[in-house]
Design a protein around this motif. Sequence first.
Motif, PDB file in Angstrom:
ATOM      1  N   ARG A  28       0.867  -1.230  -0.609  1.00  0.00           N
ATOM      2  CA  ARG A  28      -0.191  -0.313   0.244  1.00  0.00           C
ATOM      3  C   ARG A  28       1.102   1.367  -0.443  1.00  0.00           C
ATOM      4  O   ARG A  28       0.211   2.538  -0.554  1.00  0.00           O
ATOM      5  CB  ARG A  28      -1.342  -0.112   1.309  1.00  0.00           C
ATOM      6  N   GLN A  71       0.761   4.246  -2.779  1.00  0.00           N
ATOM      7  CA  GLN A  71       0.780   5.860  -2.417  1.00  0.00           C
ATOM      8  C   GLN A  71       2.325   6.242  -3.390  1.00  0.00           C
ATOM      9  O   GLN A  71       1.701   7.434  -3.283  1.00  0.00           O
ATOM     10  CB  GLN A  71       0.589   5.719  -1.630  1.00  0.00           C
ATOM     11  N   ASP A  90       1.608   9.205  -6.126  1.00  0.00           N
ATOM     12  CA  ASP A  90       2.389  10.610  -5.722  1.00  0.00           C
ATOM     13  C   ASP A  90       3.523  11.291  -6.511  1.00  0.00           C
ATOM     14  O   ASP A  90       3.376  12.291  -6.786  1.00  0.00           O
ATOM     15  CB  ASP A  90       2.825  10.753  -4.029  1.00  0.00           C
ATOM     16  N   GLU A 122      -4.811  10.340  -2.761  1.00  0.00           N
ATOM     17  CA  GLU A 122      -5.997   9.061  -1.906  1.00  0.00           C
ATOM     18  C   GLU A 122      -7.322   8.541  -3.479  1.00  0.00           C
ATOM     19  O   GLU A 122      -7.050   7.369  -3.105  1.00  0.00           O
ATOM     20  CB  GLU A 122      -7.015  10.210  -0.949  1.00  0.00           C
ATOM     21  N   LEU A 136      -5.253   5.820  -5.039  1.00  0.00           N
ATOM     22  CA  LEU A 136      -5.432   5.002  -3.551  1.00  0.00           C
ATOM     23  C   LEU A 136      -6.563   3.656  -4.171  1.00  0.00           C
ATOM     24  O   LEU A 136      -6.568   2.489  -3.583  1.00  0.00           O
ATOM     25  CB  LEU A 136      -4.775   4.916  -2.373  1.00  0.00           C
TER      26      LEU A 136
END
Length: 195
Positions: free
Chosen positions: A83, A87, A91, A180, A183
């Motif tokens: 995870r 992320q 980014d 987010e 994700l």
Amino acid sequence: MTAEERTLFRRRRIKEAGLELFSAHGYSRTSIRAVLRESGLQDRYFAENFESLDDLMRELLWDIHVEEARKCIVAIEAADSWRGKAQGMLDVLACTVAEEPRKGRVKLIESMAAGPLAAAERQRGMRRLAALVESLFPERDGTKHVNTEALSLAVVGGVNQILLNWADQALPFSREDAVEHGLYLFEAVATFEAD
């Protein structure tokens, strides 16, 4: 400068001019003459370096894709969990839009108006990112047939759409929001179990 250094210098000037004009005015409203005017170079130097505007766009995309892939690998290696790796990768992709908006616009929006050379490079870039995404998927039960290559391409395509609409200001996101939501998509696909 040597002859080789002068050639590289002119090539960089043309690429910088293309990046500026494609992002500011759009691919379809940019001409070779405008690129030369922006670069301050004579006509013959474009033909010495690029076959067409499409070829120029292809090389700009290649540069962006290689830079993003390198940064994604660094982000992946810096995180401990799948995870966290996802992320970090997301980014990096959001960073292109937020901190280098010319590159973000060219990659996500203006390259769509270019020709077959840019289209082929877009596909190669998506496949490179999809291979990284696929490497982050958690282990699956081997008895269930799930094509992780197809799922990783779906994640990249979906994240591109989120970032494209964010870059075009259709989604009023912050950078954190964009990461987010990307994700959410990644986790939904990564943890999907077929019946």
